[in-house]
Write a protein that holds these residues in place. Sequence first.
Motif, PDB file in Angstrom:
ATOM      1  N   ARG A 158       0.857  -1.196   0.000  1.00  0.00           N
ATOM      2  CA  ARG A 158       0.000   0.000   0.000  1.00  0.00           C
ATOM      3  C   ARG A 158       0.890   1.242   0.000  1.00  0.00           C
ATOM      4  NH1 ARG A 158      -5.484   0.524   3.384  1.00  0.00           N
ATOM      5  NH2 ARG A 158      -6.139   2.560   2.603  1.00  0.00           N
ATOM      6  N   ASP A 178      -2.750   5.985  -1.556  1.00  0.00           N
ATOM      7  CA  ASP A 178      -3.891   5.328  -0.909  1.00  0.00           C
ATOM      8  C   ASP A 178      -3.735   5.339   0.611  1.00  0.00           C
ATOM      9  OD1 ASP A 178      -6.214   3.932  -0.593  1.00  0.00           O
ATOM     10  OD2 ASP A 178      -5.351   1.984  -1.111  1.00  0.00           O
ATOM     11  N   PRO A 179      -3.769   6.526   1.253  1.00  0.00           N
ATOM     12  CA  PRO A 179      -4.157   7.825   0.709  1.00  0.00           C
ATOM     13  C   PRO A 179      -2.956   8.750   0.470  1.00  0.00           C
ATOM     14  CG  PRO A 179      -4.233   7.931   3.077  1.00  0.00           C
ATOM     15  CD  PRO A 179      -3.703   6.545   2.733  1.00  0.00           C
ATOM     16  N   ALA A 208      -5.990  10.529  -6.880  1.00  0.00           N
ATOM     17  CA  ALA A 208      -5.507   9.556  -5.883  1.00  0.00           C
ATOM     18  C   ALA A 208      -6.595   8.533  -5.564  1.00  0.00           C
ATOM     19  CB  ALA A 208      -5.087  10.294  -4.612  1.00  0.00           C
ATOM     20  N   ARG A 209      -6.172   7.374  -5.018  1.00  0.00           N
ATOM     21  CA  ARG A 209      -7.163   6.373  -4.605  1.00  0.00           C
ATOM     22  C   ARG A 209      -7.937   6.851  -3.387  1.00  0.00           C
ATOM     23  NH1 ARG A 209      -3.609   0.787  -5.265  1.00  0.00           N
ATOM     24  NH2 ARG A 209      -3.384   0.996  -7.512  1.00  0.00           N
ATOM     25  N   ALA A 210      -7.250   7.572  -2.515  1.00  0.00           N
ATOM     26  CA  ALA A 210      -7.891   8.117  -1.307  1.00  0.00           C
ATOM     27  C   ALA A 210      -7.114   9.345  -0.857  1.00  0.00           C
ATOM     28  CB  ALA A 210      -7.925   7.065  -0.199  1.00  0.00           C
ATOM     29  N   TRP A 222     -11.585  12.721   5.256  1.00  0.00           N
ATOM     30  CA  TRP A 222     -11.065  11.684   4.364  1.00  0.00           C
ATOM     31  C   TRP A 222     -12.072  11.407   3.252  1.00  0.00           C
ATOM     32  CZ3 TRP A 222     -13.938   7.217   3.887  1.00  0.00           C
ATOM     33  CH2 TRP A 222     -14.902   7.014   4.875  1.00  0.00           C
ATOM     34  N   ASP A 224     -12.476   8.454  -0.226  1.00  0.00           N
ATOM     35  CA  ASP A 224     -11.966   7.551  -1.259  1.00  0.00           C
ATOM     36  C   ASP A 224     -13.031   7.508  -2.352  1.00  0.00           C
ATOM     37  OD1 ASP A 224     -13.920   5.807  -0.351  1.00  0.00           O
ATOM     38  OD2 ASP A 224     -12.517   4.616   0.838  1.00  0.00           O
ATOM     39  N   LEU A 265      -9.632   2.836   6.444  1.00  0.00           N
ATOM     40  CA  LEU A 265      -9.131   4.210   6.419  1.00  0.00           C
ATOM     41  C   LEU A 265      -9.808   5.041   7.510  1.00  0.00           C
ATOM     42  CD1 LEU A 265      -7.291   6.268   5.036  1.00  0.00           C
ATOM     43  CD2 LEU A 265      -9.174   6.789   3.462  1.00  0.00           C
TER      44      LEU A 265
END
Length: 299
Positions: A158, A178-179, A208-210, A222, A224, A265
Motif C-alpha cells: 500500500r 492510498d491515501p 488519488a485512490r484516497a 477523508w 476515497d 481508512l
Amino acid sequence: MTLEPQGVVVVVGGINQDVVVRAERRPGAGETVVGDGPAVVPGGKGANTAVAAARAGASVVMCGAVGDDDAGRAQVVALAAEHVDTRGVRERVGTATGVAMIVVTPDGENSIAVGRGANATVTGPDVRRACAGAAVVLAQTEVGAEPADWAAAACAGRFVLSLAPVLPLRAETLALADPVVLNETEAAEVVGRAADDPAAAVLAATGARAVVVTLGARGAAWADGASSGRVAGHLVAADDVVDTTGAGDCFTGTLAARLAAGDSLELAVTVAVAAAAESVRRPGARRPGLSDGGQSGTP
Ligand code: ADP
C-alpha cells in the motif's frame, strides 16, 4: 492498545537536526527576534513520521540520508532508540545533515525553514532497496519529488503519500496514493483554492485512490472513491496547546501504522486524530503516540 501482527512500514523521507527557538513572535523580514533556547533535537518530517509509526506499534524501516557529521550520527542513534530500523539511512561523505530552524511562539504555532543538506542526495537504488517487500511504503516529499516517484514505482504493497511540501509528482505516483495525506494549506495549494470539502477536492484534483486532509484542531477529513467522512478533533484547551510542530507527522505515522495493521481508512484516521491531539500537549516534534503510555519522547 493491543498490537496486532502487521507488515513492515518503510518511510522514505527527510531526516533533520531541529534547532528550536521559543520566541514571543516570529521575526518579520529583516528582523531579529531574541528568544529562549536553542533546543537541538532530532527531527525531519520523515524521521518524525517513522518514530510515530513505530510508537503506534509498526515495524518501521527508515529510508533517507544524513551527512558524515555528529548531527547525522545523532539522528541515526535517535531513530534506533525508537526502534526504527536504520538500514535504509545512508551516510553521505562530505555532506551536511539537514537542519530545520524552528521558531515556536506562545500559542504553540511554529514557522520552519529547512536546509535540506544530505536529504537531497537520496537515490533511486536507495529507495528501491528499502521498499522491497514492504506492506506499506510511506513517501514524504521533504527529500524531493523524485524519491516519492521512485517509492511509488517500487511499492508492491500500500502506498501512502505525505505531500509536505507540495511538489509536482508524476500522475502515476498520485494515482497510486492510498491515501495522499496533507494539511489544509497544502490541500488549498493542490486544488488552487480553499474548498468546503477539501478531501473530495484533492481527490478530484489528483486522481488519488484516497485522500486525508488534516484540519488542525478540527480533526481530519477523508475521502476515497466510494465514501467520505470527517473525524472531529479532540478538544485540547488553548492553554494546553504547547507546540504543534510535528502534529501532522504524528498523525501520518500513526495512520500508516494502523493501515499496516489492517484498519479501515476511517478507523486509521480516528486513531491518528487522537494520537496527534495528544502530541500538541508536549514540546518538540516527536511526542508520544497512544501506544507508549504517555511517556515523553524528545526533547
Ligand atoms: P500539520 O501539523 O501538518 O500542519 P495539522 O495542523 O492539520 O497538520 O494537525 C495534524 C493533526 O494534529 C490534526 O488532524 C489533529 O488531529 C491534530 N491537531 C493539531 N492541532 C491541534 C489542536 N490544537 N488541538 C487538537 N488536535 C490538534
